[in-house]
Design an enzyme around this catalytic site. Structure first.
Site, PDB file in Angstrom:
ATOM      1  N   ARG A  50     -11.864  13.139   9.846  1.00 59.95           N
ATOM      2  CA  ARG A  50     -10.764  12.293   9.329  1.00 59.95           C
ATOM      3  C   ARG A  50      -9.720  13.152   8.603  1.00 59.95           C
ATOM      4  O   ARG A  50      -8.521  12.901   8.726  1.00 59.95           O
ATOM      5  CB  ARG A  50     -11.329  11.202   8.411  1.00 59.95           C
ATOM      6  CG  ARG A  50     -10.304  10.163   8.033  1.00 59.95           C
ATOM      7  CD  ARG A  50     -10.913   8.967   7.349  1.00 59.95           C
ATOM      8  NE  ARG A  50     -11.483   9.290   6.048  1.00 59.95           N
ATOM      9  CZ  ARG A  50     -12.117   8.430   5.258  1.00 59.95           C
ATOM     10  NH1 ARG A  50     -12.269   7.177   5.651  1.00 59.95           N
ATOM     11  NH2 ARG A  50     -12.603   8.788   4.104  1.00 59.95           N
ATOM     12  N   ARG A 103       9.287  22.729   6.382  1.00 59.34           N
ATOM     13  CA  ARG A 103       9.512  24.092   6.896  1.00 59.34           C
ATOM     14  C   ARG A 103       9.780  25.082   5.770  1.00 59.34           C
ATOM     15  O   ARG A 103       9.685  26.287   5.950  1.00 59.34           O
ATOM     16  CB  ARG A 103      10.702  24.102   7.872  1.00 59.34           C
ATOM     17  CG  ARG A 103      10.400  23.412   9.193  1.00 59.34           C
ATOM     18  CD  ARG A 103      11.636  23.323  10.058  1.00 59.34           C
ATOM     19  NE  ARG A 103      12.716  22.606   9.373  1.00 59.34           N
ATOM     20  CZ  ARG A 103      13.904  22.343   9.899  1.00 59.34           C
ATOM     21  NH1 ARG A 103      14.184  22.709  11.138  1.00 59.34           N
ATOM     22  NH2 ARG A 103      14.814  21.691   9.207  1.00 59.34           N
ATOM     23  N   LYS A 150      -5.112   9.628   5.014  1.00 56.54           N
ATOM     24  CA  LYS A 150      -5.548   9.733   3.615  1.00 56.54           C
ATOM     25  C   LYS A 150      -4.689  10.812   2.968  1.00 56.54           C
ATOM     26  O   LYS A 150      -5.075  11.976   2.864  1.00 56.54           O
ATOM     27  CB  LYS A 150      -7.045  10.071   3.574  1.00 56.54           C
ATOM     28  CG  LYS A 150      -7.839   8.998   2.835  1.00 56.54           C
ATOM     29  CD  LYS A 150      -9.300   9.270   2.824  1.00 56.54           C
ATOM     30  CE  LYS A 150      -9.863   9.333   1.424  1.00 56.54           C
ATOM     31  NZ  LYS A 150      -9.687   8.194   0.562  1.00 56.54           N
ATOM     32  N   GLU A 183      -7.429  -4.498   2.157  1.00 58.93           N
ATOM     33  CA  GLU A 183      -8.539  -3.735   1.587  1.00 58.93           C
ATOM     34  C   GLU A 183      -8.342  -3.667   0.094  1.00 58.93           C
ATOM     35  O   GLU A 183      -7.445  -4.311  -0.451  1.00 58.93           O
ATOM     36  CB  GLU A 183      -8.609  -2.336   2.213  1.00 58.93           C
ATOM     37  CG  GLU A 183      -7.361  -1.507   1.993  1.00 58.93           C
ATOM     38  CD  GLU A 183      -7.488  -0.080   2.527  1.00 58.93           C
ATOM     39  OE1 GLU A 183      -8.611   0.403   2.718  1.00 58.93           O
ATOM     40  OE2 GLU A 183      -6.439   0.551   2.727  1.00 58.93           O
TER      41      GLU A 183
HETATM   42  N1  PXG Z   1      -9.793   2.278   1.391  1.00 55.95           N
HETATM   43  C1  PXG Z   1      -9.084   3.207   0.714  1.00 55.95           C
HETATM   44  C2  PXG Z   1      -7.654   2.972   0.464  1.00 55.95           C
HETATM   45  C3  PXG Z   1      -9.709   4.373   0.270  1.00 55.95           C
HETATM   46  O1  PXG Z   1      -9.006   5.299  -0.391  1.00 55.95           O
HETATM   47  C4  PXG Z   1     -11.784   3.562   1.214  1.00 55.95           C
HETATM   48  C5  PXG Z   1     -11.102   2.440   1.647  1.00 55.95           C
HETATM   49  C6  PXG Z   1     -13.229   3.721   1.572  1.00 55.95           C
HETATM   50  O2  PXG Z   1     -13.377   4.755   2.527  1.00 55.95           O
HETATM   51  P1  PXG Z   1     -14.702   5.630   2.630  1.00 55.95           P
HETATM   52  O3  PXG Z   1     -14.440   6.528   3.791  1.00 55.95           O
HETATM   53  O4  PXG Z   1     -14.842   6.373   1.323  1.00 55.95           O
HETATM   54  O5  PXG Z   1     -15.807   4.707   2.864  1.00 55.95           O
HETATM   55  C7  PXG Z   1     -11.088   4.554   0.511  1.00 55.95           C
HETATM   56  C8  PXG Z   1     -11.794   5.766   0.021  1.00 55.95           C
HETATM   57  C9  PXG Z   1     -11.194   7.966  -5.659  1.00 55.95           C
HETATM   58  C10 PXG Z   1     -11.850   7.838  -4.322  1.00 55.95           C
HETATM   59  O6  PXG Z   1     -11.222   9.063  -6.210  1.00 55.95           O
HETATM   60  C11 PXG Z   1     -11.271   7.074  -3.329  1.00 55.95           C
HETATM   61  C12 PXG Z   1     -11.888   6.968  -2.110  1.00 55.95           C
HETATM   62  C13 PXG Z   1     -13.078   7.590  -1.850  1.00 55.95           C
HETATM   63  C14 PXG Z   1     -13.650   8.355  -2.830  1.00 55.95           C
HETATM   64  C15 PXG Z   1     -13.035   8.479  -4.107  1.00 55.95           C
HETATM   65  O7  PXG Z   1     -10.653   6.992  -6.164  1.00 55.95           O
HETATM   66  N2  PXG Z   1     -11.262   6.220  -1.188  1.00 55.95           N
END
Ligand code: PXG
Length: 291
Positions: A50, A103, A150, A183
């Site tokens: 990812r 760039r 991300k 979400e």
């Molecule tokens: N939605 C969003 C917007 C995220 O940022 C998830 C869903 C869940 O994805 P995963 O792949 O983790 O199941 C995320 C994940 C933090 C932090 O520091 C944020 C995430 C993961 C770990 C830590 O706030 N976001």
């Protein structure tokens, strides 16, 4: 603490990058949050894939192979002697001048790996469930800034988090531009209705969470039907159970949304079953390292 920056380790105080780094100036970069459980890194390949997909779309050449990146993550865990850890992997565009043109970043991207102890939600939320709210900030539209990327630009999520905190809650539901449930700020959302699991599809404002995918797989293995389906707030309010998934939170029950009690007002049986199954897989699946 030993922080990895471009192949070298630095102490917490000395781990610095330039104020001219475009990750700092513009949020121009990508990141992942990964966890290890008892010397097993959960879904490491999926997180690295990812990361590289996010980088591909923003045309950021990380300058390392995926295999080298995996080794760097494992080496950082070993260097920090951490069995259970939260790993933050950041790749920023690198240093340029004050113009946003990528760039201008002629140096290498900054690859940063921080491995720290995990800070979780307090245990009582897992036992009693979270109270959350829908917030006014709408999730980024995919055509503007796709939630699948991300990126280091997390202001959309941070604004929603501020609104949740202002309402006395730990998490927020963001709707997409059409008003469907997208979400939460750092978690995906699921509901349980009549024995089936429902979660928004990834096409609108939803990150394809790795925990989300693991829960879908676990549910199907346990003959719980899963539907990736657009959800309105009404459907969420009348659900039997609700829970959130994310690397940091794992699976966390939700018992009240916008003042509406969900189901019995207590974490439900399907949620509890999935939490148990999830702990079983994090305890045995993953990429092993020795400390
Ligand atoms: N939605 C969003 C917007 C995220 O940022 C998830 C869903 C869940 O994805 P995963 O792949 O983790 O199941 C995320 C994940 C933090 C932090 O520091 C944020 C995430 C993961 C770990 C830590 O706030 N976001």
């Amino acid at each position: 603490m030993k922080i990895y920056i471009n192949g070298k380790y630095y102490g917490r105080e000395d781990a610095r990058i330039s104020v001219f780094d475009h990750g700092f100036l513009y949020g121009d970069g990508v990141f992942e949050g990964i966890r290890s459980y008892n010397c097993l890194v959960f879904k490491l390949k999926e997180h690295i894939d990812r990361l590289y997909e996010s980088a591909h779309t923003i045309m950021l050449d990380i300058g390392m192979t995926k295999q080298e990146m995996i080794k760097a993550v494992l080496d950082t865990l070993k260097a920090n002697k951490l069995k259970d850890s939260y790993i933050r992997l950041v790749v920023s565009r690198g240093t340029g001048d004050l113009g946003m043109d990528p760039r201008k970043c002629t140096g290498k991207p900054a690859v940063i790996i921080i491995a720290d102890k995990i800070t979780l939600y307090p245990e009582r939320y897992y036992k009693d469930g979270l109270t959350i709210v829908t917030v006014p900030t709408v999730r980024n539209m995919p055509e503007a800034l796709n939630p699948q990327i991300k990126s280091l630009n997390y202001l959309n999520n941070i604004l929603a988090k501020i609104e949740a905190v202002n309402a006395g809650c730990e998490e927020a539901i963001l709707l997409d531009a059409l008003g469907f449930v997208a979400e939460c700020t750092g978690d995906n959302i699921f509901i349980v209705k009549n024995g089936g699991l429902y979660t928004p599809p990834q096409c609108m404002g939803t990150l394809r969470g790795i925990t989300r995918d693991s829960v879908i797989e676990l549910a199907r293995k346990n003959r719980i039907p899963v539907h990736e389906h657009v959800l309105t707030r009404h459907e969420v309010y009348i659900s039997d159970e609700c829970f959130l998934t994310g690397t940091a939170a794992e699976i966390i029950p939700v018992v009240k949304i916008d003042g509406r009690v969900i189901g019995s007002g207590k974490p439900g049986p399907t949620t509890r079953k999935l939490i148990g199954k999830f702990h079983t897989i994090t305890a045995k699946d993953g990429v092993r390292y020795k400390i």
